[in-house]
Design an enzyme around this catalytic site. Structure first.
Site, PDB file in Angstrom:
ATOM      1  N   ASP A 161       0.809  -1.210   0.000  1.00 47.30           N
ATOM      2  CA  ASP A 161       0.000   0.000   0.000  1.00 47.30           C
ATOM      3  C   ASP A 161       0.850   1.271   0.000  1.00 47.30           C
ATOM      4  O   ASP A 161       0.385   2.336   0.396  1.00 47.30           O
ATOM      5  CB  ASP A 161      -0.965   0.005   1.188  1.00 47.30           C
ATOM      6  N   HIS A 169      25.531   3.948 -14.993  1.00 41.36           N
ATOM      7  CA  HIS A 169      24.427   4.327 -14.107  1.00 41.36           C
ATOM      8  C   HIS A 169      24.413   3.423 -12.875  1.00 41.36           C
ATOM      9  O   HIS A 169      23.440   2.746 -12.579  1.00 41.36           O
ATOM     10  CB  HIS A 169      23.091   4.299 -14.858  1.00 41.36           C
ATOM     11  N   ASP A 181      27.863  11.390  -9.632  1.00 40.53           N
ATOM     12  CA  ASP A 181      27.019  12.014 -10.656  1.00 40.53           C
ATOM     13  C   ASP A 181      25.667  12.278 -10.007  1.00 40.53           C
ATOM     14  O   ASP A 181      24.895  11.340  -9.761  1.00 40.53           O
ATOM     15  CB  ASP A 181      26.900  11.045 -11.846  1.00 40.53           C
ATOM     16  N   ASP A 205      22.572  18.219 -13.442  1.00 43.60           N
ATOM     17  CA  ASP A 205      23.242  16.950 -13.737  1.00 43.60           C
ATOM     18  C   ASP A 205      24.739  17.244 -13.737  1.00 43.60           C
ATOM     19  O   ASP A 205      25.281  17.706 -14.742  1.00 43.60           O
ATOM     20  CB  ASP A 205      22.753  16.444 -15.112  1.00 43.60           C
ATOM     21  N   HIS A 223      29.576   6.574 -24.140  1.00 47.53           N
ATOM     22  CA  HIS A 223      28.311   7.329 -24.181  1.00 47.53           C
ATOM     23  C   HIS A 223      28.477   8.633 -24.961  1.00 47.53           C
ATOM     24  O   HIS A 223      29.580   8.973 -25.396  1.00 47.53           O
ATOM     25  CB  HIS A 223      27.813   7.612 -22.750  1.00 47.53           C
ATOM     26  N   HIS A 279      23.521  16.283 -23.292  1.00 47.20           N
ATOM     27  CA  HIS A 279      22.075  16.257 -23.530  1.00 47.20           C
ATOM     28  C   HIS A 279      21.453  17.499 -22.935  1.00 47.20           C
ATOM     29  O   HIS A 279      22.084  18.177 -22.092  1.00 47.20           O
ATOM     30  CB  HIS A 279      21.473  14.988 -22.894  1.00 47.20           C
ATOM     31  N   HIS A 317      17.271  14.149 -18.924  1.00 52.08           N
ATOM     32  CA  HIS A 317      17.545  14.077 -20.363  1.00 52.08           C
ATOM     33  C   HIS A 317      16.362  14.776 -21.021  1.00 52.08           C
ATOM     34  O   HIS A 317      15.379  14.145 -21.391  1.00 52.08           O
ATOM     35  CB  HIS A 317      17.694  12.621 -20.824  1.00 52.08           C
ATOM     36  N   GLU A 329      29.778  16.176 -20.997  1.00 48.29           N
ATOM     37  CA  GLU A 329      30.181  15.141 -20.042  1.00 48.29           C
ATOM     38  C   GLU A 329      30.978  13.991 -20.656  1.00 48.29           C
ATOM     39  O   GLU A 329      30.515  12.850 -20.663  1.00 48.29           O
ATOM     40  CB  GLU A 329      28.944  14.572 -19.341  1.00 48.29           C
ATOM     41  N   TYR A 348      36.450   5.176 -18.977  1.00 49.95           N
ATOM     42  CA  TYR A 348      36.165   4.128 -17.989  1.00 49.95           C
ATOM     43  C   TYR A 348      36.989   2.900 -18.357  1.00 49.95           C
ATOM     44  O   TYR A 348      36.783   2.319 -19.419  1.00 49.95           O
ATOM     45  CB  TYR A 348      34.671   3.778 -18.001  1.00 49.95           C
ATOM     46  N   ARG A 395      34.446  10.677 -15.085  1.00 50.30           N
ATOM     47  CA  ARG A 395      33.503  11.481 -15.875  1.00 50.30           C
ATOM     48  C   ARG A 395      33.520  12.870 -15.258  1.00 50.30           C
ATOM     49  O   ARG A 395      33.534  13.012 -14.029  1.00 50.30           O
ATOM     50  CB  ARG A 395      32.090  10.883 -15.828  1.00 50.30           C
ATOM     51  N   GLU A 407      31.256  16.267 -15.648  1.00 57.46           N
ATOM     52  CA  GLU A 407      30.006  16.690 -16.287  1.00 57.46           C
ATOM     53  C   GLU A 407      29.611  18.067 -15.779  1.00 57.46           C
ATOM     54  O   GLU A 407      29.459  18.277 -14.570  1.00 57.46           O
ATOM     55  CB  GLU A 407      28.892  15.682 -15.973  1.00 57.46           C
TER      56      GLU A 407
HETATM   57  N1  GLY Z   1      23.181  11.363 -14.778  1.00 61.94           N
HETATM   58  C1  GLY Z   1      22.838  10.836 -16.023  1.00 61.94           C
HETATM   59  C2  GLY Z   1      23.603  11.443 -17.098  1.00 61.94           C
HETATM   60  O1  GLY Z   1      24.664  11.959 -16.861  1.00 61.94           O
HETATM   61  O2  GLY Z   1      23.172  11.530 -18.211  1.00 61.94           O
HETATM   62 MN    MN Z   2      24.187  13.784 -18.044  1.00 67.86          MN
HETATM   63 MN    MN Z   3      25.085  12.817 -15.001  1.00 67.04          MN
END
Ligand code: GLY
Ligand code: MN
Ligand code: MN
Length: 482
Positions: free
Chosen positions: A61, A282, A300, A311, A385, A389, A396, A413, A417, A434, A436
């Site tokens: 619930d 992720h 991140d 982000d 990647h 974005h 996103h 970003e 890796y 990374r 970003e």
């Molecule tokens: N945190 C997800 C990305 O960097 O797109």
């Molecule tokens: Mn991002």
């Molecule tokens: Mn990110």
């Protein structure tokens, strides 16, 4: 006298509603203008139909915290579930005069509100969100609308994942009514031939990308706040970082900072990965109980402030000092990012010009130089990647990518890796970086929004030497009696 008291009560209840809400949300005028702009972009003789997000069940619930569908919020400001919004290209005739938009919302209900919170109701939606035509969702089924008279009925297709709450007028009922009224193919007859031929599930998304991809000043103000809060989280963690902390503890410091500044949520699940965990793009388990002094940690995170999410990623050495290999990889990612940021301006294509033309090129050449790959053309998974974005109501966010335009807010970003067991010298294994940042495209270039969190390796090392208020925040041992 009775009238006087009831007036006071109304006044008090409006007052208490206002006191409970921060006063820096987007205004009803913002949302109304967005509806007008959407209408202008709609094809002739069309209607656009938007549904609120479903309530999602977590277990038994308990439901997940409700989050409105970003398109629905953008166009209405309504934050509650079980609602449908229709925007008409042309004026429609009604018994109380002409109108070109209408919303059906969840009704006031004293018992439900006692359990799950205040509802705006029709009066609230009319007064606070500037809708002239607002009705309870229980009236939608009987609402007389002939969708076949429109050249186009614009909507997003359904995932068929909405639960029937058994409450009249809930989202399940709204969708069922709409499908029936609009001639959407029914479950037993999913053939295209059975569908009304004015149904259009493509056009709306482009309209929303065109609109949401360019931010207004009011949206930028909220984004700035979300980004600043996220950067302060990153900077505070840099000061507080100590070997032996857990990944989750680091996540907790970030999220405490978010809450301290009144950010309602995280825009996406926080990613905090030490060493090899950082190679999982992720990684949201954040389960490692003790982070290692000879590793880096990739963080991140994005605060969501009044719907708008940042982000921001920082990767830092746990002991405050980058090793030779860590610094080589870090500075390479930094160079790729910095050059891409410098080149981001109107007219530029993110994928072609910034990613393939700059960031990926710098990373590949650098990886060859470090002996990690053999040729710049070698296919590898060390940067798997894209470069960036749009950000906004979605992390996103909706927006166009062909050419950057002033008013777009995007991330830059790049990352490298190198997982354990990778096809290179093992001294590189477990290094994941990374960086970003969030930028706002301006008329002649861009503005770095995320400048409150250092991103150069030497600046990070410098900040990590500072003490933190958390140094003296020592909690009792969990084991009883100690
Ligand atoms: N945190 C997800 C990305 O960097 O797109
Ligand atoms: Mn991002
Ligand atoms: Mn990110």
């Amino acid at each position: 006298m009775k009238k006087f008291f009831s007036l006071i009560l109304v006044f008090l209840s409006i007052g208490s509603f206002a006191q409970n809400e921060p006063d820096d949300f987007l205004t009803s005028t913002f949302h109304k203008e967005r509806r007008t702009l959407a209408r202008e972009k709609m094809p002739t003789n069309s209607v656009a139909v938007f549904f609120a997000n479903p309530v999602r069940n977590r277990a038994n619930d308990v439901d997940f915290i409700y989050h409105q569908d970003p398109n629905f919020y953008y166009l209405s400001g309504y934050k509650e579930p079980h609602a449908v919004l229709m925007i008409f290209k042309d004026e429609q005739e009604g018994p109380e005069g002409n109108f070109n938009e209408i919303i059906f919302i969840q009704p006031r209900n004293a018992m439900a509100e006692m359990w799950t919170g205040r509802r705006m109701g029709i009066a609230g939606v009319k007064e606070k969100l500037e809708f002239n035509q607002a009705f309870n969702n229980t009236d939608f089924d009987d609402y007389n609308i002939d969708f076949s008279t429109f050249d186009k009925v614009l909507f997003y297709d359904f995932f068929d994942d909405v639960r029937d709450t058994q409450t009249e007028g809930d989202l399940y009922d709204l969708i069922a009514s709409f499908k029936q009224k609009a001639g959407y193919p029914t479950e037993g007859d999913l053939t295209i031939e059975s569908a009304a031929n004015n149904l259009d599930m493509e056009t709306l998304d482009q309209i929303m990308k065109d609109l949401r991809g360019i931010k207004t000043e009011a949206e930028i103000d909220l984004l700035r706040k979300a980004v600043d809060i996220s950067c302060i989280g990153q900077a505070e963690v840099m000061k507080a970082m100590r070997p032996g902390m857990s990944e989750r503890e680091v996540q907790g410091i970030h999220e405490f900072v978010f809450k301290k500044y009144q950010a309602e949520y995280e825009g996406y699940p926080s990613i905090v990965g030490e060493g090899n965990n950082g190679c999982i793009l992720h990684y949201i388990e954040n389960y490692k109980p003790e982070i290692n002094s000879d590793k880096m940690i990739l963080m991140d995170l994005g605060a969501e402030y009044h719907g708008y999410t940042a982000d921001v990623t920082r990767t830092i050495p746990v002991d405050g000092k980058f090793s030779k290999e860590e610094k080589a990889i870090y500075d390479l990612v930094y160079k790729a990012q910095d050059e891409a940021i410098k080149a981001a301006k109107p007219g530029v294509n993110v994928r072609r010009d910034l990613d393939a033309g700059i960031a990926r090129k710098i990373i590949n050449e650098g990886l060859v130089e470090l002996g990690i790959i053999e040729s710049v053309d070698e296919r590898h998974l060390y940067y798997p990647h894209g470069l960036g974005h749009h950000i906004g109501l979605d992390v996103h966010d909706k927006g166009n990518y062909e050419f950057l335009e002033a008013g777009m807010a995007i991330t830059i970003e790049p990352g490298i890796y190198i997982p354990e067991g990778a096809k290179c010298d093992e001294k590189w294994w477990g290094i994941a970086v990374r960086i970003e940042d969030c930028i706002l495209i301006t008329e002649d270039g861009n503005e770095l929004l995320s400048d409150l969190a250092p991103r150069k390796s030497d600046e990070i090392e410098k900040l990590m030497k500072q003490s933190s208020p958390l140094d003296s925040f020592v909690l009792p041992d969990l084991e009883k009696g100690k």
